[in-house]
Design a protein around this motif. Structure first.
Motif, PDB file in Angstrom:
ATOM      1  N   ALA A 167      -4.576   4.828  -6.263  1.00 12.52           N
ATOM      2  CA  ALA A 167      -3.174   4.435  -6.430  1.00 12.52           C
ATOM      3  C   ALA A 167      -3.024   2.980  -6.845  1.00 12.52           C
TER       4      ALA A 167
ATOM      5  N   GLN B 132       2.678   6.792  -6.842  1.00 12.99           N
ATOM      6  CA  GLN B 132       1.670   7.548  -7.586  1.00 12.99           C
ATOM      7  C   GLN B 132       1.622   9.025  -7.188  1.00 12.99           C
ATOM      8  N   PHE B 133       1.806   9.302  -5.884  1.00 10.56           N
ATOM      9  CA  PHE B 133       1.562  10.662  -5.394  1.00 10.56           C
ATOM     10  C   PHE B 133       2.754  11.322  -4.702  1.00 10.56           C
TER      11      PHE B 133
ATOM     12  N   VAL C   2       0.934   4.179  -3.051  1.00  8.87           N
ATOM     13  CA  VAL C   2       0.616   5.607  -2.919  1.00  8.87           C
ATOM     14  C   VAL C   2       1.848   6.474  -3.138  1.00  8.87           C
ATOM     15  N   GLU C   3       3.005   5.990  -2.721  1.00  2.54           N
ATOM     16  CA  GLU C   3       4.215   6.789  -2.877  1.00  2.54           C
ATOM     17  C   GLU C   3       4.624   6.893  -4.349  1.00  2.54           C
TER      18      GLU C   3
ATOM     19  N   ALA D  82       0.842  -1.206   0.000  1.00  4.72           N
ATOM     20  CA  ALA D  82       0.000   0.000   0.000  1.00  4.72           C
ATOM     21  C   ALA D  82       0.875   1.252   0.000  1.00  4.72           C
TER      22      ALA D  82
ATOM     23  N   ALA E 275      -5.764   8.284  -0.775  1.00  2.00           N
ATOM     24  CA  ALA E 275      -5.154   8.085  -2.091  1.00  2.00           C
ATOM     25  C   ALA E 275      -5.020   6.617  -2.477  1.00  2.00           C
ATOM     26  N   LEU E 276      -5.315   5.720  -1.565  1.00  2.00           N
ATOM     27  CA  LEU E 276      -5.073   4.302  -1.824  1.00  2.00           C
ATOM     28  C   LEU E 276      -5.871   3.760  -2.997  1.00  2.00           C
TER      29      LEU E 276
ATOM     30  N   ASP F  96      -4.576  12.235   3.658  1.00  2.00           N
ATOM     31  CA  ASP F  96      -4.564  12.104   2.204  1.00  2.00           C
ATOM     32  C   ASP F  96      -3.895  10.809   1.762  1.00  2.00           C
ATOM     33  N   VAL F  97      -2.939  10.317   2.534  1.00  2.00           N
ATOM     34  CA  VAL F  97      -2.282   9.051   2.205  1.00  2.00           C
ATOM     35  C   VAL F  97      -3.308   7.929   2.163  1.00  2.00           C
ATOM     36  N   ARG F  98      -4.177   7.895   3.141  1.00  2.00           N
ATOM     37  CA  ARG F  98      -5.216   6.850   3.205  1.00  2.00           C
ATOM     38  C   ARG F  98      -6.222   7.027   2.079  1.00  2.00           C
TER      39      ARG F  98
END
Length: 483
Positions: free
Chosen positions: A341, A276-277, A273-274, A269, A337-338, A333-335
């Motif tokens: 992503a 992608q964002f 996300v990393e 996960a 964005a999953l 936002d990390v959560r």
């Protein structure tokens, strides 16, 4: 058993001209939709498998719904109730045709009693709209499914929806004081009331919560409220391993801290996300924890310090504590964005929501990773570490038949592991038709038979939401040829 989506509509007596005429008399001609383009939005939920209904009905009152169900029993056609249509188990999808009852027009908040801490609402109000309305008065409705901006209160109750705040505040059923429900045979009943204590008669409110639209259609709900917390806070930490991260959950309890939410992301996960964002997360991280708290300003400040101590003592690093609400939003936002992503890892996502005792979460994720490797299927795990509810996402190519087959077997193996670890196959999404083939893995025969007897007692003709949960149950409505 696998239920295949279809593009053609099943034909039952709901398509007969005289039945449609009577339905128009009940709800009004403009609120009976039969044009394929207009019914198509009601043919699917978040899974995107389409089962078009023969008609969509948009009633305004409980009396109209009662009349529809009496007609359905008379003419033997299926009825499926629908809220926001954002479920992940197919519970609101009309897989056997018939009519869909949409609660779109039943969208009023009838009463908010601040001093008595309850709200009376119709089922078509979105969770977000209800939360905004009560928060404007300094009140708080805690249940917060991820789909809160689109999900309807009626659907939340039918599915007993959870959310990230369940670690502290529980799930939807903990806030339902009373209901108005139309039974499958068309009677309007009242359950519970407006008080937090009520032990008069059977707990029919509890029976309807989580019944997935199979035992009645909710037309009004009285919901318990709380005072709105003065402040909130969020702390994020990175860990080398999932075991380190999840061990902090029990450490919080020993420190006498009850976070509102404890969300965990696994290695895949974080990578998703990393890449992608570019949030600046460590590429070597094995897990990430997001921990939120609420209360008075002083209480939040004190609790955040305790949480930071627990996280550091448990092996956490790169700790970030939000200083403002805007910073909190950025941490979360990390959560958020999953979902976008992980789309690059496959065109088809098997999004399961197994739940285990929270101390077994590390073992669950380790074994799910093994299952993914064994079936050559990419898997991403994240979810609610605070209550052991983990979202397991197997990704594959929708057009690759072999890959889809491997992913399905990975799902079955995951369910078996969850049960072995003392958990079960769904914590939030429900059963619907998607998990129906696996229900016997989680529920023994005597319990299953008891549920079936309840269903038959309330719905003797099998009218309401057929084809769900009990896959071997035969429907009694008359199916004709497809269009």
């Amino acid at each position: 058993m696998e239920i295949k989506p279809r593009s053609a509509r099943s034909r039952t007596t709901a398509s007969d001209a005289q039945v449609l005429a009577r339905l128009r008399e009940i709800v009004g001609a403009t609120h009976v939709l039969i044009d394929p383009d207009k019914v198509e939005p009601y043919a699917q939920d978040a899974i995107k498998e389409k089962f078009p209904p023969e008609a969509v009905l948009l009633p305004r009152t409980a009396q109209e719904i009662a009349a529809i169900l009496k007609l359905a029993n008379e003419m033997h056609f299926p009825v499926t109730a629908r809220g926001g249509g954002v479920g992940y188990s197919g519970g609101a999808v009309p897989i056997e045709g018939g009519v869909v009852i949409g609660t779109d027009r039943m969208n009023r908040i009838k009463e908010i009693k601040a001093d008595d801490l309850y709200v009376v609402t119709e089922p078509g109000v979105t969770t977000h709209a209800l939360q905004q309305a009560v928060e404007a008065l300094g009140l708080f409705y805690p249940p917060d499914p991820a789909s809160y901006k689109d999900s309807f209160i009626g659907g939340n109750i039918a599915e007993n929806a959870g959310g990230i705040r369940s670690a502290k505040y529980g799930v939807t059923k903990h806030y339902v004081l009373g209901l108005e429900v139309v039974t499958p045979t068309g009677e309007i009943i009242k359950t519970g009331g407006k008080t937090s204590k009520n032990v008069v008669g059977f707990d029919l409110t509890g029976l309807i919560c989580g019944s997935e639209g199979m035992l009645g259609i909710i037309t009004e709900a009285t919901l318990r409220l709380l005072p709105l917390p003065e402040a909130t806070g969020t702390v994020r930490a990175t860990f080398h391993t999932m075991r380190e991260a999840c061990a902090c959950v029990a450490r919080f309890s020993r420190a006498r801290v009850t976070p509102v939410a404890i969300e965990v992301l696994d290695r895949n996960a974080i990578i998703a996300v990393e890449s992608q964002f570019a949030f600046g997360l460590s590429q070597d991280a094995g897990a990430l924890l997001l921990v939120s708290v609420d209360g008075s300003k002083e209480e939040v400040e004190r609790t955040e310090h305790l949480i930071e101590e627990v996280l550091r003592d448990g092996g956490g690093y790169d700790l970030i504590r939000a200083a403002t609400r805007a910073e909190e939003d950025r941490l979360w936002d990390v959560r958020r964005a999953l979902s976008p992503a992980i789309k690059k890892f496959g065109t088809l996502k098997f999004n399961e929501d197994v739940v285990v005792p929270r101390t077994r979460v590390p073992e669950l994720i380790e074994r799910v990773e093994e299952i993914g490797l064994r079936h050559q299927t990419f898997v991403v795990n994240f979810g609610h570490a605070g209550d052991g509810n983990i979202h397991v996402n197997f990704m594959c190519d929708r057009e690759d038949v072999e890959a889809v087959g491997r992913a399905r077997q990975a799902v079955r193996d995951t369910f078996a592991v969850a049960i072995e670890l003392g958990g079960t196959i769904s914590g939030e999404h429900g059963i619907g038709y998607v998990k129906a083939p696996y229900l016997a893995m989680a529920i023994d025969a005597p319990t299953m038979n008891t549920m079936k007897r309840v269903k038959r007692a309330l719905d003797p003709n099998g009218i309401l939401n057929p084809g769900k949960m009990f896959v071997e149950q035969e429907s009694e409505h008359r199916t004709q040829d497809s269009e």
